[in-house]
Design a protein around this motif. Structure first.
Motif, PDB file in Angstrom:
ATOM      1  N   SER A 125       0.499  -1.642   0.403  1.00 27.17           N
ATOM      2  CA  SER A 125       0.352   0.228   0.312  1.00 27.17           C
ATOM      3  C   SER A 125       1.062   1.478  -0.341  1.00 27.17           C
ATOM      4  N   GLU A 126       1.684   1.379   0.821  1.00 25.68           N
ATOM      5  CA  GLU A 126       2.963   2.126   0.700  1.00 25.68           C
ATOM      6  C   GLU A 126       3.369   2.882  -1.210  1.00 25.68           C
ATOM      7  N   ILE A 129       0.712   4.345  -2.221  1.00 22.68           N
ATOM      8  CA  ILE A 129       0.201   5.555  -2.104  1.00 22.68           C
ATOM      9  C   ILE A 129       1.451   6.544  -3.142  1.00 22.68           C
ATOM     10  N   ARG A 193      -5.538   4.672   1.554  1.00 21.04           N
ATOM     11  CA  ARG A 193      -4.565   5.027   2.813  1.00 21.04           C
ATOM     12  C   ARG A 193      -5.432   4.307   3.869  1.00 21.04           C
ATOM     13  N   ILE A 198      -2.999   3.838   7.086  1.00 19.25           N
ATOM     14  CA  ILE A 198      -1.954   5.187   6.758  1.00 19.25           C
ATOM     15  C   ILE A 198      -2.206   6.535   6.483  1.00 19.25           C
ATOM     16  N   HIS A 199      -1.913   7.108   7.603  1.00 20.57           N
ATOM     17  CA  HIS A 199      -2.830   8.336   7.708  1.00 20.57           C
ATOM     18  C   HIS A 199      -2.092   9.700   6.973  1.00 20.57           C
TER      19      HIS A 199
END
Length: 217
Positions: A125-126, A129, A193, A198-199
């Motif tokens: 995911s990182e 993003i 996110r 992940i914010h």
């Protein structure tokens, strides 16, 4: 934490880029058995010489744990030059605002399963993003990626489902290859996110990273 290595900072982070190529060798050559070129323990190809943007995930110690390559579609890229059979005779996309995403991988030896930090899901995911936020800042509107059905399911499960496909799936070696389209939008980033929790800002300060790696050398 994410760093994007492109033609502007490639010399400053050549050591990180070498670690990217070593990870790609371990994943694509050693684990998946792809027919890729390996030199001095690193996997890279002719597209890496075109100054793509490498989206790189680093753990807290500065180790490369995930990566993805972004390349403009105005010139040579994998869908047009390697996987063109997927397009069923249609011309490939050629646009300065559509980039190709390839060579996504994570270090499964360093990462574990689950949803927390230092997991395969988190790093996946990182990287996504980082890639989409970098793309938005660069004026990219869409991304195209050659993926297999497993990656297609990963994208859909992680709030990052393709918005369409080009051509038709084709057998490529041991897997089936698809050409997926993804719009590069704040809504897509928000969905990833929310899925990953992940914010925070995922990008690392480059000066701090230089100092960290210099101290570790």
């Amino acid at each position: 934490m994410i760093i994007v290595i492109d033609g502007l900072n490639q010399d400053a982070f050549s050591d990180v880029l070498e670690d990217v190529f070593r990870l790609r060798k371990r994943v694509f050559h050693d684990r998946l058995g792809w027919e890729v070129t390996v030199t001095n323990g690193m996997e890279y190809d002719r597209f890496d010489a075109l100054y793509p943007a490498h989206v790189v995930s680093l753990d807290d110690e500065g180790n490369v744990v995930g990566c993805m390559r972004l390349l403009q579609t105005t010139g040579p890229h994998m869908l047009s030059d390697v996987f063109s059979a997927i397009l069923d005779g249609e011309p490939p996309i050629r646009s300065s605002t559509v980039w190709e995403a390839t060579r996504f991988c994570v270090d499964m030896n360093r990462l574990k399963s689950g949803r927390g930090r230092n997991t395969i899901s988190y790093v996946t995911s990182e990287v996504m993003i980082g890639a989409f936020e970098y793309g938005m800042a660069a004026g990219i509107t869409d991304a195209v990626a050659v993926i297999d059905p497993v990656m297609d399911r990963v994208l859909k499960r992680g709030g990052n489902a393709p918005c369409g496909y080009l051509g038709t799936p084709k057998p490529m070696g041991k897997v089936t290859a698809l050409a997926a389209l993804m719009d590069v939008t704040p809504e897509r980033v928000a969905a990833i996110r929310n899925y990953a929790g992940i914010h925070h800002d995922v990008f690392v300060d480059e000066d701090s990273l230089r100092k960290q790696r210099a101290m570790a050398a």
